[in-house]
Design an enzyme around this catalytic site. Structure first.
Site, PDB file in Angstrom:
ATOM      1  N   GLY A   1       2.388  -4.171  -2.103  1.00 56.13           N
ATOM      2  CA  GLY A   1       1.565  -5.168  -1.193  1.00 56.13           C
ATOM      3  C   GLY A   1       0.912  -4.232  -0.084  1.00 56.13           C
TER       4      GLY A   1
ATOM      5  N   LEU B   1       2.668   2.730   0.204  1.00 53.38           N
ATOM      6  CA  LEU B   1       1.499   3.921  -0.303  1.00 53.38           C
ATOM      7  C   LEU B   1       1.419   5.302   0.723  1.00 53.38           C
ATOM      8  CD1 LEU B   1      -0.864   0.959  -1.215  1.00 53.38           C
ATOM      9  CD2 LEU B   1       0.532   2.206  -2.201  1.00 53.38           C
TER      10      LEU B   1
HETATM   11 NI    NI Z   1       4.859   0.176   3.354  1.00 54.28          NI
END
Ligand code: NI
Length: 178
Positions: free
Chosen positions: A47, A101
């Site tokens: 995501g 990320l």
């Molecule tokens: Ni995140």
């Protein structure tokens, strides 16, 4: 379409309360979402939230059939979710490993609502309303937290279960996390 740099934890742009999207189905919005999918796929993410590429809007994307970063996770439908509202269903919470990320190379255990309803809009302004549980519910909560300036380490309660992916999960494909 292009791959953007993903901001890392410590960047103050990740700590903002994101602004609502006011215009749907515009060329700018479609271009932004295409870039977000390019960026998410290039990083093999599950995501991505707009603030992670420095865009101060309430917009998240998520979904995958198989994900190297989460090899045991069931498929989650590819979704664009704008101006989301999350409502827990019941009191039950469950713990699970998360990465981000914006926090590369690390994993931690976070407690999330087991079941929830989420609503919002897609890029065309169509209403989205779903009831989900398990990993799908976890991904939505993680991504929508980004819109409130919350990164998953802020939700960790036991830092003994927080560390480097390569140490915690030595069998995981090293290319699956950076
Ligand atoms: Ni995140």
């Amino acid at each position: 379409m292009s791959v953007h740099t993903i901001l890392k934890m410590g960047d103050p742009r990740l700590l903002r309360q994101a602004q609502p999207v006011e215009q749907f189905d515009t060329p700018e919005l479609h271009a932004l979402i295409a870039d977000m999918f390019d960026t998410m796929h290039a990083a093999d993410g599950a995501g991505l939230a707009a603030p992670q590429i420095g865009v101060d809007l309430q917009l998240v994307i998520f979904g995958f059939r198989q994900n190297q970063r989460y090899p045991d996770a069931p498929a989650v439908p590819e979704t664009v979710l704008i101006n989301p509202v999350l409502t827990p269903l019941g009191e039950e919470m469950e713990e699970g490993w998360e990465g981000c990320l914006s926090v590369p190379g690390m994993r931690g255990v976070v407690s999330r609502w087991t079941r929830l309803k989420y609503s919002g809009f897609d890029q065309f302004g169509n209403v989205i309303e779903r009831e989900v549980d398990g990993f799908h519910a976890r991904v939505v909560q993680h991504e929508c937290d980004h819109l409130d300036g919350i990164l998953y380490p802020m939700r960790i309660t036991d830092f003994r279960r927080f560390g480097f992916t390569e140490i915690l999960f030595p069998d995981m494909d090293p290319n699956a996390d950076d």
